[in-house]
Design a protein around this motif. Structure first.
Motif, PDB file in Angstrom:
ATOM      1  N   UNK A   1       0.790  -1.218   0.000  1.00 37.92           N
ATOM      2  CA  UNK A   1       0.000   0.000   0.000  1.00 37.92           C
ATOM      3  C   UNK A   1       0.821   1.266   0.000  1.00 37.92           C
ATOM      4  N   UNK A   2       2.033   1.215  -0.562  1.00 36.55           N
ATOM      5  CA  UNK A   2       2.906   2.385  -0.641  1.00 36.55           C
ATOM      6  C   UNK A   2       2.784   3.001  -2.031  1.00 36.55           C
ATOM      7  N   UNK A   3       2.489   4.279  -2.087  1.00 35.53           N
ATOM      8  CA  UNK A   3       2.351   4.972  -3.367  1.00 35.53           C
ATOM      9  C   UNK A   3       3.705   5.451  -3.878  1.00 35.53           C
ATOM     10  N   UNK A   4       3.825   5.524  -5.201  1.00 31.24           N
ATOM     11  CA  UNK A   4       5.027   6.094  -5.803  1.00 31.24           C
ATOM     12  C   UNK A   4       4.618   7.262  -6.691  1.00 31.24           C
ATOM     13  N   UNK A   5       5.533   8.217  -6.823  1.00 30.72           N
ATOM     14  CA  UNK A   5       5.249   9.397  -7.642  1.00 30.72           C
ATOM     15  C   UNK A   5       5.648   9.192  -9.094  1.00 30.72           C
ATOM     16  N   UNK A   6       6.684   8.358  -9.300  1.00 27.09           N
ATOM     17  CA  UNK A   6       7.173   8.150 -10.652  1.00 27.09           C
ATOM     18  C   UNK A   6       7.540   6.707 -10.902  1.00 27.09           C
ATOM     19  N   UNK A   7       7.269   6.238 -12.126  1.00 33.74           N
ATOM     20  CA  UNK A   7       7.575   4.862 -12.517  1.00 33.74           C
ATOM     21  C   UNK A   7       7.902   4.859 -14.008  1.00 33.74           C
ATOM     22  N   UNK A   8       8.569   3.821 -14.493  1.00 32.42           N
ATOM     23  CA  UNK A   8       8.954   3.803 -15.902  1.00 32.42           C
ATOM     24  C   UNK A   8       7.806   3.426 -16.834  1.00 32.42           C
ATOM     25  N   UNK A   9       7.964   3.757 -18.086  1.00 30.41           N
ATOM     26  CA  UNK A   9       7.092   3.215 -19.114  1.00 30.41           C
ATOM     27  C   UNK A   9       7.525   1.768 -19.324  1.00 30.41           C
ATOM     28  N   UNK A  10       6.604   0.827 -19.157  1.00 35.20           N
ATOM     29  CA  UNK A  10       6.990  -0.588 -19.177  1.00 35.20           C
ATOM     30  C   UNK A  10       5.780  -1.460 -19.483  1.00 35.20           C
ATOM     31  N   UNK A  11       6.017  -2.717 -19.863  1.00 34.40           N
ATOM     32  CA  UNK A  11       4.915  -3.670 -20.058  1.00 34.40           C
ATOM     33  C   UNK A  11       4.494  -4.252 -18.706  1.00 34.40           C
ATOM     34  N   UNK A  12       3.616  -3.566 -18.014  1.00 37.29           N
ATOM     35  CA  UNK A  12       3.242  -3.963 -16.660  1.00 37.29           C
ATOM     36  C   UNK A  12       2.313  -5.177 -16.650  1.00 37.29           C
ATOM     37  N   UNK A  13       2.496  -6.081 -15.668  1.00 38.57           N
ATOM     38  CA  UNK A  13       1.501  -7.131 -15.455  1.00 38.57           C
ATOM     39  C   UNK A  13       0.151  -6.494 -15.157  1.00 38.57           C
ATOM     40  N   UNK A  14      -0.927  -7.189 -15.437  1.00 34.64           N
ATOM     41  CA  UNK A  14      -2.253  -6.623 -15.236  1.00 34.64           C
ATOM     42  C   UNK A  14      -2.490  -6.089 -13.841  1.00 34.64           C
ATOM     43  N   UNK A  15      -1.995  -6.784 -12.836  1.00 31.07           N
ATOM     44  CA  UNK A  15      -2.257  -6.356 -11.456  1.00 31.07           C
ATOM     45  C   UNK A  15      -1.463  -5.113 -11.064  1.00 31.07           C
ATOM     46  N   UNK A  16      -0.506  -4.726 -11.920  1.00 33.36           N
ATOM     47  CA  UNK A  16       0.255  -3.502 -11.677  1.00 33.36           C
ATOM     48  C   UNK A  16      -0.064  -2.430 -12.717  1.00 33.36           C
ATOM     49  N   UNK A  17      -1.184  -2.578 -13.410  1.00 31.40           N
ATOM     50  CA  UNK A  17      -1.510  -1.669 -14.514  1.00 31.40           C
ATOM     51  C   UNK A  17      -1.688  -0.220 -14.078  1.00 31.40           C
ATOM     52  N   UNK A  18      -1.940   0.010 -12.793  1.00 28.28           N
ATOM     53  CA  UNK A  18      -2.128   1.395 -12.344  1.00 28.28           C
ATOM     54  C   UNK A  18      -0.870   2.239 -12.567  1.00 28.28           C
TER      55      UNK A  18
ATOM     56  N   UNK B   1       2.922 -18.226 -15.743  1.00 29.50           N
ATOM     57  CA  UNK B   1       2.489 -16.839 -15.960  1.00 29.50           C
ATOM     58  C   UNK B   1       3.708 -16.012 -16.370  1.00 29.50           C
ATOM     59  N   UNK B   2       3.765 -15.566 -17.610  1.00 34.22           N
ATOM     60  CA  UNK B   2       4.975 -14.874 -18.070  1.00 34.22           C
ATOM     61  C   UNK B   2       5.214 -13.540 -17.371  1.00 34.22           C
ATOM     62  N   UNK B   3       4.143 -12.888 -16.938  1.00 33.79           N
ATOM     63  CA  UNK B   3       4.298 -11.589 -16.284  1.00 33.79           C
ATOM     64  C   UNK B   3       4.972 -11.740 -14.925  1.00 33.79           C
ATOM     65  N   UNK B   4       4.488 -12.679 -14.120  1.00 28.84           N
ATOM     66  CA  UNK B   4       5.029 -12.817 -12.771  1.00 28.84           C
ATOM     67  C   UNK B   4       6.356 -13.560 -12.739  1.00 28.84           C
ATOM     68  N   UNK B   5       6.654 -14.340 -13.760  1.00 25.66           N
ATOM     69  CA  UNK B   5       7.954 -15.002 -13.815  1.00 25.66           C
ATOM     70  C   UNK B   5       9.007 -14.156 -14.511  1.00 25.66           C
TER      71      UNK B   5
END
Length: 308
Positions: free
Chosen positions: A65-82, A279-283
């Protein structure tokens, strides 16, 4: 030179850095000492503005539950799509930081790791930066050390320990399920190429921590594994074939059709229905994060339960 590596003396960026209080950490307040990929580091305690380039770190921070202000442009797994949404500032890619975008956020802490670890030195010119890469030769132990460090930094120790307790319990159960169930081979496919990974490799957690006996203990432990052919799979003849479709992780799937080959279809794994598409995203993308680790254990437990 590309924008990510323009000199800090450039007028625009220099101005941002000069006014960024995080640069010298003069007003950072309390600090905490944690173990990182480069040794023990003192970092701001409970930092308010955080930039994270590492997907495994983002996985764990999201779980806590920790928020971040900045993150990279990346192919995020669905559960990290935010993290792909516009309300999270994009600060470059996994491989190339945009120093101006990072400096504009005036972060208290920057976290790199894995694919972004090469950016640590440059980002350290903006604010305190820690490399949270995981040691692949002892993947699970190292991943849990990183998770506990993040819990300490952000005052989430209880949440981290609760998740680790559940993870370790399910791993113990998984190992009872994998024991004596035959040997496994883990293969990564991309395009028309395949690589195999064994103990001590980036996917060696399958053998070392999860208890699946390796079908080949002599594979190259390099980051990209060892290039293999259909003939190799046929000769190795694993009881279990675990497949990571890299292309699926970044939006293009090809592994299922690629492996539909007579040599593969004659293996014990194929004939027994023991080909598992991990699961290719989590592996592949976020494998050292607390959520990814738990999902990977749960998927393997389900696969072995179905094969009983």
């Amino acid at each position: 030179m590309r924008k990510a590596f323009r000199s800090l003396a450039a007028a625009g960026l220099a101005g941002l850095l000069a006014s960024a209080p995080a640069l010298a950490q003069e007003d950072a307040g309390a600090t905490v000492s944690v173990e990182t990929a480069t040794g023990e580091r003192s970092v701001p305690h409970a930092p308010k503005t955080v930039v994270a380039f590492d997907l495994a770190t983002l996985d764990t921070l999201d779980a806590l539950g920790v928020d971040v202000a900045g993150a990279p442009t990346a192919p995020y797994p669905g559960y990290l799509s935010k993290y792909a949404e516009d309300d999270v500032t994009k600060v470059g890619s996994l491989f190339e930081a945009d120093l101006e975008a990072v400096a504009a956020l005036r972060p208290d802490l920057i976290i790199t790791g894995g694919r972004s670890s090469s950016q640590t030195k440059a980002l350290s010119q903006v604010a305190t930066t820690i490399d949270m890469s995981v040691d692949q030769t002892d993947f699970l132990v190292s991943a849990l050390v990183r998770a506990r460090a993040l819990g300490r930094i952000f005052d989430r120790q209880d949440e981290v320990e609760a998740r680790i307790a559940r993870l370790e319990s399910t791993i113990a159960t998984l190992k009872t399920e994998t024991e004596g169930r035959g040997k496994g081979l883990i293969v990564l496919t991309t395009g028309n190429r395949m690589s195999a990974f064994g103990p001590g490799s980036r996917f060696g957690i399958l053998h070392g921590a999860f208890g699946v006996a390796p079908a080949d203990s002599n594979l190259d432990v390099a980051n990209h594994g060892e290039a293999i052919s259909f003939e190799y799979i046929a000769k190795t003849d694993p009881d279990w074939l675990f497949v990571i479709d890299r292309d699926a992780a970044i939006g293009r799937s090809a592994a299922a059709s690629m492996l539909k080959n007579e040599l593969v279809e004659n293996t014990k794994a194929w004939k027994s229905g023991q080909v598992v598409y991990l699961d290719p995203a989590t592996w592949y993308l976020s494998s050292a994060g607390l959520t990814a680790l738990q999902r990977n254990v749960d998927q393997l437990s389900e696969a072995f339960a179905k094969a009983e």
